[in-house]
Design a protein around this motif. Structure first.
Motif, PDB file in Angstrom:
ATOM      1  N   ASP A 199       0.442   4.569  -6.583  1.00 31.75           N
ATOM      2  CA  ASP A 199       1.777   4.097  -6.953  1.00 31.75           C
ATOM      3  C   ASP A 199       2.775   5.240  -6.867  1.00 31.75           C
ATOM      4  OD1 ASP A 199       0.996   1.503  -7.499  1.00 31.75           O
ATOM      5  OD2 ASP A 199       0.855   1.801  -9.674  1.00 31.75           O
ATOM      6  N   ILE A 200       3.975   4.908  -6.425  1.00 31.75           N
ATOM      7  CA  ILE A 200       5.091   5.853  -6.460  1.00 31.75           C
ATOM      8  C   ILE A 200       6.181   5.204  -7.304  1.00 31.75           C
ATOM      9  CG2 ILE A 200       6.850   7.086  -5.140  1.00 31.75           C
ATOM     10  CD1 ILE A 200       4.936   7.037  -2.740  1.00 31.75           C
ATOM     11  N   GLU A 201       6.551   5.853  -8.373  1.00 33.36           N
ATOM     12  CA  GLU A 201       7.571   5.306  -9.272  1.00 33.36           C
ATOM     13  C   GLU A 201       8.951   5.605  -8.693  1.00 33.36           C
ATOM     14  OE1 GLU A 201       7.037   6.112 -13.423  1.00 33.36           O
ATOM     15  OE2 GLU A 201       4.853   6.018 -13.229  1.00 33.36           O
ATOM     16  N   VAL A 202       9.450   4.654  -7.909  1.00 38.62           N
ATOM     17  CA  VAL A 202      10.713   4.853  -7.194  1.00 38.62           C
ATOM     18  C   VAL A 202      11.928   4.741  -8.101  1.00 38.62           C
ATOM     19  CG1 VAL A 202       9.837   4.193  -4.931  1.00 38.62           C
ATOM     20  CG2 VAL A 202      10.730   2.429  -6.460  1.00 38.62           C
ATOM     21  N   ILE A 203      11.802   4.028  -9.192  1.00 42.67           N
ATOM     22  CA  ILE A 203      12.952   3.841 -10.080  1.00 42.67           C
ATOM     23  C   ILE A 203      13.370   5.163 -10.730  1.00 42.67           C
ATOM     24  CG2 ILE A 203      11.755   3.253 -12.227  1.00 42.67           C
ATOM     25  CD1 ILE A 203      13.866   0.882 -12.374  1.00 42.67           C
ATOM     26  N   LYS A 204      12.430   6.084 -10.896  1.00 40.30           N
ATOM     27  CA  LYS A 204      12.712   7.374 -11.528  1.00 40.30           C
ATOM     28  C   LYS A 204      13.221   8.429 -10.538  1.00 40.30           C
ATOM     29  CE  LYS A 204       9.303   6.893 -15.218  1.00 40.30           C
ATOM     30  NZ  LYS A 204       8.097   7.476 -15.821  1.00 40.30           N
ATOM     31  N   LEU A 205      13.119   8.145  -9.244  1.00 37.53           N
ATOM     32  CA  LEU A 205      13.499   9.136  -8.239  1.00 37.53           C
ATOM     33  C   LEU A 205      15.010   9.216  -8.066  1.00 37.53           C
ATOM     34  CD1 LEU A 205      10.893   8.385  -5.416  1.00 37.53           C
ATOM     35  CD2 LEU A 205      10.763  10.139  -7.190  1.00 37.53           C
ATOM     36  N   LYS A 206      15.490  10.427  -7.917  1.00 33.69           N
ATOM     37  CA  LYS A 206      16.908  10.640  -7.620  1.00 33.69           C
ATOM     38  C   LYS A 206      17.083  10.620  -6.108  1.00 33.69           C
ATOM     39  CE  LYS A 206      17.645  13.246 -11.753  1.00 33.69           C
ATOM     40  NZ  LYS A 206      18.487  14.106 -12.474  1.00 33.69           N
ATOM     41  N   GLU A 207      18.311  10.478  -5.657  1.00 32.14           N
ATOM     42  CA  GLU A 207      18.560  10.479  -4.214  1.00 32.14           C
ATOM     43  C   GLU A 207      18.143  11.822  -3.627  1.00 32.14           C
ATOM     44  OE1 GLU A 207      22.410   9.186  -2.912  1.00 32.14           O
ATOM     45  OE2 GLU A 207      22.361   7.423  -4.198  1.00 32.14           O
ATOM     46  N   GLY A 208      17.570  11.771  -2.429  1.00 34.15           N
ATOM     47  CA  GLY A 208      17.087  12.971  -1.760  1.00 34.15           C
ATOM     48  C   GLY A 208      15.652  12.785  -1.292  1.00 34.15           C
ATOM     49  N   LYS A 209      15.041  13.899  -0.854  1.00 31.86           N
ATOM     50  CA  LYS A 209      13.671  13.855  -0.319  1.00 31.86           C
ATOM     51  C   LYS A 209      12.655  14.154  -1.410  1.00 31.86           C
ATOM     52  CE  LYS A 209      14.169  14.666   4.538  1.00 31.86           C
ATOM     53  NZ  LYS A 209      13.571  15.244   5.701  1.00 31.86           N
ATOM     54  N   HIS A 210      11.538  13.413  -1.350  1.00 33.79           N
ATOM     55  CA  HIS A 210      10.435  13.595  -2.292  1.00 33.79           C
ATOM     56  C   HIS A 210       9.130  13.465  -1.510  1.00 33.79           C
ATOM     57  CE1 HIS A 210      13.383  12.944  -5.511  1.00 33.79           C
ATOM     58  NE2 HIS A 210      13.844  11.970  -4.745  1.00 33.79           N
ATOM     59  N   GLU A 211       8.155  14.353  -1.798  1.00 31.05           N
ATOM     60  CA  GLU A 211       6.865  14.313  -1.110  1.00 31.05           C
ATOM     61  C   GLU A 211       5.749  13.976  -2.087  1.00 31.05           C
ATOM     62  OE1 GLU A 211       6.049  17.861   1.081  1.00 31.05           O
ATOM     63  OE2 GLU A 211       7.444  17.329   2.676  1.00 31.05           O
ATOM     64  N   PHE A 212       4.817  13.150  -1.602  1.00 34.59           N
ATOM     65  CA  PHE A 212       3.654  12.754  -2.389  1.00 34.59           C
ATOM     66  C   PHE A 212       2.433  12.864  -1.488  1.00 34.59           C
ATOM     67  CE2 PHE A 212       7.350  10.513  -3.888  1.00 34.59           C
ATOM     68  CZ  PHE A 212       7.299  10.692  -5.258  1.00 34.59           C
ATOM     69  N   SER A 213       1.350  13.406  -2.042  1.00 38.67           N
ATOM     70  CA  SER A 213       0.109  13.562  -1.284  1.00 38.67           C
ATOM     71  C   SER A 213      -0.972  12.696  -1.922  1.00 38.67           C
ATOM     72  CB  SER A 213      -0.314  15.029  -1.278  1.00 38.67           C
ATOM     73  OG  SER A 213      -1.473  15.195  -0.515  1.00 38.67           O
ATOM     74  N   PHE A 214      -1.680  11.937  -1.073  1.00 36.46           N
ATOM     75  CA  PHE A 214      -2.737  11.045  -1.551  1.00 36.46           C
ATOM     76  C   PHE A 214      -4.039  11.330  -0.806  1.00 36.46           C
ATOM     77  CE2 PHE A 214       1.288   8.762  -2.030  1.00 36.46           C
ATOM     78  CZ  PHE A 214       1.243   8.447  -3.381  1.00 36.46           C
ATOM     79  N   PRO A 215      -5.148  11.486  -1.536  1.00 34.61           N
ATOM     80  CA  PRO A 215      -6.435  11.672  -0.867  1.00 34.61           C
ATOM     81  C   PRO A 215      -6.969  10.326  -0.370  1.00 34.61           C
ATOM     82  CG  PRO A 215      -6.738  11.672  -3.242  1.00 34.61           C
ATOM     83  CD  PRO A 215      -5.262  11.565  -2.994  1.00 34.61           C
ATOM     84  N   VAL A 216      -7.575  10.348   0.798  1.00 31.97           N
ATOM     85  CA  VAL A 216      -8.198   9.148   1.365  1.00 31.97           C
ATOM     86  C   VAL A 216      -9.647   9.516   1.671  1.00 31.97           C
ATOM     87  CG1 VAL A 216      -8.105   7.407   3.175  1.00 31.97           C
ATOM     88  CG2 VAL A 216      -5.984   8.439   2.344  1.00 31.97           C
ATOM     89  N   THR A 217     -10.544   9.094   0.774  1.00 33.18           N
ATOM     90  CA  THR A 217     -11.963   9.441   0.891  1.00 33.18           C
ATOM     91  C   THR A 217     -12.803   8.164   1.001  1.00 33.18           C
ATOM     92  OG1 THR A 217     -12.198   9.452  -1.505  1.00 33.18           O
ATOM     93  CG2 THR A 217     -11.630  11.551  -0.465  1.00 33.18           C
ATOM     94  N   ASP A 218     -14.118   8.331   0.949  1.00 32.46           N
ATOM     95  CA  ASP A 218     -15.032   7.181   1.016  1.00 32.46           C
ATOM     96  C   ASP A 218     -14.716   6.175  -0.085  1.00 32.46           C
ATOM     97  OD1 ASP A 218     -16.121   8.805   2.944  1.00 32.46           O
ATOM     98  OD2 ASP A 218     -17.960   9.235   1.841  1.00 32.46           O
ATOM     99  N   GLU A 219     -14.370   6.668  -1.261  1.00 33.56           N
ATOM    100  CA  GLU A 219     -14.043   5.801  -2.393  1.00 33.56           C
ATOM    101  C   GLU A 219     -12.852   4.895  -2.061  1.00 33.56           C
ATOM    102  OE1 GLU A 219     -14.497   4.156  -6.114  1.00 33.56           O
ATOM    103  OE2 GLU A 219     -15.826   5.579  -5.117  1.00 33.56           O
ATOM    104  N   PHE A 220     -11.889   5.413  -1.340  1.00 34.62           N
ATOM    105  CA  PHE A 220     -10.709   4.643  -0.937  1.00 34.62           C
ATOM    106  C   PHE A 220     -11.117   3.441  -0.087  1.00 34.62           C
ATOM    107  CE2 PHE A 220      -7.380   3.794   2.205  1.00 34.62           C
ATOM    108  CZ  PHE A 220      -6.262   3.623   1.415  1.00 34.62           C
ATOM    109  N   PHE A 221     -11.973   3.671   0.906  1.00 37.08           N
ATOM    110  CA  PHE A 221     -12.360   2.603   1.826  1.00 37.08           C
ATOM    111  C   PHE A 221     -13.212   1.531   1.151  1.00 37.08           C
ATOM    112  CE2 PHE A 221     -11.487   6.154   4.757  1.00 37.08           C
ATOM    113  CZ  PHE A 221     -10.478   5.553   5.499  1.00 37.08           C
ATOM    114  N   LYS A 222     -13.913   1.871   0.082  1.00 38.17           N
ATOM    115  CA  LYS A 222     -14.738   0.895  -0.637  1.00 38.17           C
ATOM    116  C   LYS A 222     -13.898  -0.205  -1.282  1.00 38.17           C
ATOM    117  CE  LYS A 222     -18.472   4.064  -1.767  1.00 38.17           C
ATOM    118  NZ  LYS A 222     -19.134   4.843  -2.827  1.00 38.17           N
ATOM    119  N   HIS A 223     -12.630   0.049  -1.512  1.00 35.71           N
ATOM    120  CA  HIS A 223     -11.775  -0.913  -2.206  1.00 35.71           C
ATOM    121  C   HIS A 223     -11.113  -1.923  -1.268  1.00 35.71           C
ATOM    122  CE1 HIS A 223     -12.317   2.093  -5.353  1.00 35.71           C
ATOM    123  NE2 HIS A 223     -12.102   1.088  -6.180  1.00 35.71           N
TER     124      HIS A 223
END
Length: 190
Positions: A8-32
């Motif tokens: 999840d990315i909480e967009v309502i709390k973000l101010k205008e401008g650039k924001h970066e988020f990093s998410f891991p994608v592992t075996d556990e991710f694909f199981k879902h």
């Protein structure tokens, strides 16, 4: 599901401008993902860069890593390097809706967006149609592609003499059931 909350990315709390988020994608991710028949293992990182503006949020997904695939030729498992960049736009509107594959409508009071499904879809789209183990790529390029071309296209002169197959097919046509002949005549009338 608790697992998807990590994406999840909480967009309502973000101010205008650039924001970066990093998410891991592992075996556990694909199981879902239940429909997952192509990829079940991988080690990737999805970097999501959001550019929040007054009327829209521009999201760039930069996914890098490797996935485990099954070779279409030898059925061996192999790690395939994967790198893809995709763009999605979230526009503000009266209701939440998907306008097309690249544009989603969200309301101004949408608290968060979940990017797990998009990450999964972008990974699946980046997988090549023909999955070939690296050990078999050169063999396939030299032998199979030339052989496949010869089967489809004829580069030599056609002989005037009938082949054995032609003779066999003409014999089988002579012994055709009369009911099939009646059906063929119906087809010819159309």
């Amino acid at each position: 599901m608790k697992f998807f909350k990590d994406y999840d990315i909480e967009v309502i709390k973000l101010k205008e401008g650039k924001h970066e988020f990093s998410f891991p994608v592992t075996d556990e991710f694909f199981k879902h993902f239940e429909e997952n028949e192509i990829v079940s293992k991988g080690n990737l990182t999805a970097l999501v860069t959001l550019s929040k503006e007054a009327n829209l949020i521009d999201a760039i997904f930069d996914i890098k890593g490797s996935v485990e695939l099954t070779c279409d030729r030898s059925l061996e498992l192999f790690d395939h390097p994967l790198e893809t960049t995709q763009r999605v736009r979230y526009k503000y509107g009266p209701e939440e809706a998907e306008i097309n594959e690249e544009i989603f409508m969200i309301t101004r009071d949408t608290p968060k967006i979940n990017v797990a499904q998009l990450i999964y879809e972008f990974i699946i789209l980046a997988i090549p149609a023909k999955k070939v183990h690296p050990d078999h790529v050169y063999e396939m390029d030299e032998d199979d592609f030339e052989a496949e071309g010869e089967l489809v296209y004829s580069s030599g002169d056609v002989e005037d003499e009938p082949s054995e197959q032609d003779e066999e097919s003409s014999e089988s046509e002579e012994n055709t059931d009369p009911r099939w002949e009646a059906l063929k005549n119906l087809k010819k009338k159309d």
